[in-house]
Design an enzyme around this catalytic site. Sequence first.
Site, PDB file in Angstrom:
ATOM      1  N   SER A 111       0.835  -1.201   0.000  1.00  0.00           N
ATOM      2  CA  SER A 111       0.000   0.000   0.000  1.00  0.00           C
ATOM      3  C   SER A 111       0.866   1.246   0.000  1.00  0.00           C
ATOM      4  O   SER A 111       2.079   1.187   0.240  1.00  0.00           O
ATOM      5  CB  SER A 111      -0.934   0.024   1.228  1.00  0.00           C
ATOM      6  OG  SER A 111      -0.177   0.144   2.425  1.00  0.00           O
ATOM      7  N   GLY A 160       5.041   2.375  -0.649  1.00  0.00           N
ATOM      8  CA  GLY A 160       5.674   1.114  -1.028  1.00  0.00           C
ATOM      9  C   GLY A 160       5.047   0.516  -2.270  1.00  0.00           C
ATOM     10  O   GLY A 160       5.753   0.022  -3.157  1.00  0.00           O
ATOM     11  N   TYR A 208       8.203   9.080  16.596  1.00  0.00           N
ATOM     12  CA  TYR A 208       8.261   8.966  15.138  1.00  0.00           C
ATOM     13  C   TYR A 208       9.452   9.747  14.591  1.00  0.00           C
ATOM     14  O   TYR A 208      10.201   9.248  13.737  1.00  0.00           O
ATOM     15  CB  TYR A 208       6.962   9.495  14.524  1.00  0.00           C
ATOM     16  CG  TYR A 208       6.951   9.469  13.008  1.00  0.00           C
ATOM     17  CD1 TYR A 208       6.942   8.264  12.324  1.00  0.00           C
ATOM     18  CD2 TYR A 208       6.957  10.655  12.277  1.00  0.00           C
ATOM     19  CE1 TYR A 208       6.941   8.234  10.930  1.00  0.00           C
ATOM     20  CE2 TYR A 208       6.949  10.634  10.890  1.00  0.00           C
ATOM     21  CZ  TYR A 208       6.950   9.419  10.218  1.00  0.00           C
ATOM     22  OH  TYR A 208       6.966   9.390   8.838  1.00  0.00           O
TER      23      TYR A 208
END
Length: 305
Positions: free
Chosen positions: A24, A27, A173
Amino acid sequence: MTRWTLDDIPDQSATCAVVTGANSGLGFETARGLASAGAHVVLACRRPDAGEAAAAAIDEAFPDASLEVRELDLASLDSVKRFARGVRQAHDGLDLLVNNAGVMAIPRRETADGFEMQLGVNHLGHFALTGRLFDALRRGSRVVSVSSIYHRQGAFDFDDLQWEDSYDKWDAYARSKLANLLFAYELQRRLDAEGVEMKSVAAHPGYAATNLQSRGPKEMGSRLRLLAMKAANALVAQSARKGALPTLYAATMPDVEGGDYYGPGGFRELRGYPEQVASTERSKDPVLAGELWRVSEELTGVSFL
């Protein structure tokens, strides 16, 4: 730099590539772009059924595409080991590894090996994967690490690397995305020191509309934040297909040098066509990178270079 698009990808018919998170978003678009240019693409996916659906979609668009789906869960070092063993057995060598898969701004969770999930998937899983595939990478091959503009907010505290004392999902993150760049640059330093003819490069997609942004709000059960994220994607973000262009440029173009970093060339690097971009001084710190490499070897049990 002129406007570089999918039509400008050089012939990849001699390329055997692995793309993580290929089912998805970025990628998928990276795998699609490589396949459209003739590469044999191994779609490395946590869910094989999603990988097969992605392969079917690529094959529908490009009937001559050469595709292969393999299970890879970057949150499990055992899965990384099994995946790498299977790829090495199936192929004489690899020309390209795109470390793309990731998670973003999720509530604190741990991988199967006890790592904080964002660092574990985004960095440590890919570190281990690169190490386990390293001997399979041919002369002239490339490793592309996908980072983010959020690396600019990243910082390291090795005393609380796994965020056990405190946790902020966006800080975690940012740390993981800084780790991607520290790894990419340190890998190139080590390749150069050993005289290995490979290139380690990095890319970021800017602000691209993918399902990556929705995972955090979904896991928090926040409908309001999910709606806000969807609105921001609709108003500001560029498509995943366009967001994948910097990765594809880094992966395929002959003018790319080891240690290069590519992203969108538009306003604040949020959107636009691929250009070489700059990263923070912290991302280039060889002392910090060396310590991260040492700790990554220790945590994953994988050593190379």
